[in-house]
Design a protein around this motif. Structure first.
Motif, PDB file in Angstrom:
ATOM      1  N   ARG A 140       0.810  -1.224   0.000  1.00 13.64           N
ATOM      2  CA  ARG A 140       0.000   0.000   0.000  1.00 13.64           C
ATOM      3  C   ARG A 140       0.842   1.273   0.000  1.00 13.64           C
ATOM      4  O   ARG A 140       0.349   2.349  -0.321  1.00 13.64           O
ATOM      5  N   GLU A 141       2.119   1.170   0.316  1.00 15.95           N
ATOM      6  CA  GLU A 141       2.989   2.346   0.386  1.00 15.95           C
ATOM      7  C   GLU A 141       3.530   2.770  -0.983  1.00 15.95           C
ATOM      8  O   GLU A 141       4.062   3.866  -1.113  1.00 15.95           O
ATOM      9  N   TRP A 142       3.411   1.920  -1.980  1.00 15.06           N
ATOM     10  CA  TRP A 142       3.965   2.237  -3.307  1.00 15.06           C
ATOM     11  C   TRP A 142       2.897   2.946  -4.143  1.00 15.06           C
ATOM     12  O   TRP A 142       1.836   2.390  -4.423  1.00 15.06           O
ATOM     13  N   SER A 145       1.074   1.864  -8.549  1.00 13.95           N
ATOM     14  CA  SER A 145       0.575   0.502  -8.565  1.00 13.95           C
ATOM     15  C   SER A 145      -0.943   0.501  -8.643  1.00 13.95           C
ATOM     16  O   SER A 145      -1.612   1.382  -8.100  1.00 13.95           O
ATOM     17  N   SER A 146      -1.470  -0.517  -9.277  1.00 15.97           N
ATOM     18  CA  SER A 146      -2.920  -0.695  -9.314  1.00 15.97           C
ATOM     19  C   SER A 146      -3.439  -1.286  -8.006  1.00 15.97           C
ATOM     20  O   SER A 146      -4.648  -1.468  -7.845  1.00 15.97           O
ATOM     21  N   PHE A 147      -2.564  -1.570  -7.069  1.00 12.96           N
ATOM     22  CA  PHE A 147      -2.965  -2.128  -5.781  1.00 12.96           C
ATOM     23  C   PHE A 147      -4.076  -1.302  -5.142  1.00 12.96           C
ATOM     24  O   PHE A 147      -5.063  -1.846  -4.652  1.00 12.96           O
ATOM     25  N   HIS A 148      -3.937   0.010  -5.170  1.00 13.42           N
ATOM     26  CA  HIS A 148      -4.900   0.903  -4.523  1.00 13.42           C
ATOM     27  C   HIS A 148      -6.287   0.773  -5.156  1.00 13.42           C
ATOM     28  O   HIS A 148      -7.305   0.764  -4.455  1.00 13.42           O
ATOM     29  N   ARG A 149      -6.340   0.676  -6.464  1.00 15.64           N
ATOM     30  CA  ARG A 149      -7.618   0.495  -7.174  1.00 15.64           C
ATOM     31  C   ARG A 149      -8.249  -0.840  -6.799  1.00 15.64           C
ATOM     32  O   ARG A 149      -9.453  -0.927  -6.575  1.00 15.64           O
ATOM     33  N   GLU A 158      -6.347  -3.645   2.714  1.00 15.75           N
ATOM     34  CA  GLU A 158      -5.333  -2.592   2.806  1.00 15.75           C
ATOM     35  C   GLU A 158      -3.999  -3.124   3.343  1.00 15.75           C
ATOM     36  O   GLU A 158      -2.936  -2.669   2.947  1.00 15.75           O
ATOM     37  N   ASP A 159      -4.053  -4.121   4.218  1.00 13.84           N
ATOM     38  CA  ASP A 159      -2.823  -4.643   4.830  1.00 13.84           C
ATOM     39  C   ASP A 159      -2.272  -5.877   4.109  1.00 13.84           C
ATOM     40  O   ASP A 159      -1.355  -6.526   4.598  1.00 13.84           O
TER      41      ASP A 159
END
Length: 174
Positions: A140-142, A145-149, A158-159
């Motif tokens: 989540r810190e980067w 990235s599409s991680f947030h989407r 989130e974790d």
């Protein structure tokens, strides 16, 4: 050398694309890279299911439209659009002969996604990559990235990433 690529219309693919000599350009020019992707997607549609951009390489999962298998032209156009206006640096003779700018490695890694499990493993690999390379402690810190989407869509918590399986850690695509 002749490369054999898997071309399957409408398929999902995992890609790794790397800058020439691992130059850390991509994050510094993230808006240029985003513009290149938008420009190509407008003319040659494809779905970006996941992506992570690191300073010297990126990983992404694409879904091509039904009946379309031409990811190679899309990559050529993305690379060309990104490189336009950037100065050529330290070119080798072979690069000069081919009128390259020395921004990208000539080729890219492609993998045809076989099934849902394969897709999930690659999705996890993409989003854990900044942690794996030591840029951040949690996915989540980067910011690139599409991680947030995918968190917003409920695919990840989130974790996620605090206990990634050995399978994800052992995957090698670069």
């Amino acid at each position: 050398m002749e490369y054999r690529r898997a071309y399957l219309p409408g398929a999902c693919y995992f890609f790794t694309v790397v800058t020439d000599r691992r130059q850390p350009l991509l994050v510094d020019y993230i808006d240029r890279l985003r513009h290149a992707f938008r420009q190509v997607r407008n003319k040659h549609p494809f779905e970006i299911q996941a992506i992570v951009v690191l300073p010297d390489h990126l990983h992404t999962l694409w879904k091509l439209p039904r009946g379309d298998h031409d990811y190679s032209s899309r990559w050529m156009k993305i690379k060309r659009s990104f490189s336009a206006g950037l100065p050529a640096t330290g070119l080798r003779e072979s690069q000069r002969a081919k009128r390259e700018k020395g921004i990208w490695q000539r080729r890219f890694w492609e993998h045809l996604i076989r099934d849902e499990e394969d897709w999930q493993r690659h999705l996890d690999y993409i989003h854990y990559n900044p942690v794996r390379h030591g840029y951040v402690r949690r996915a989540r810190e980067w910011p690139y990235s599409s991680f947030h989407r995918l968190v917003a869509q409920g695919w990840y918590t989130e974790d996620w990433g605090s206990e990634v399986s050995d399978t994800v850690l052992d995957m090698q695509f670069e």
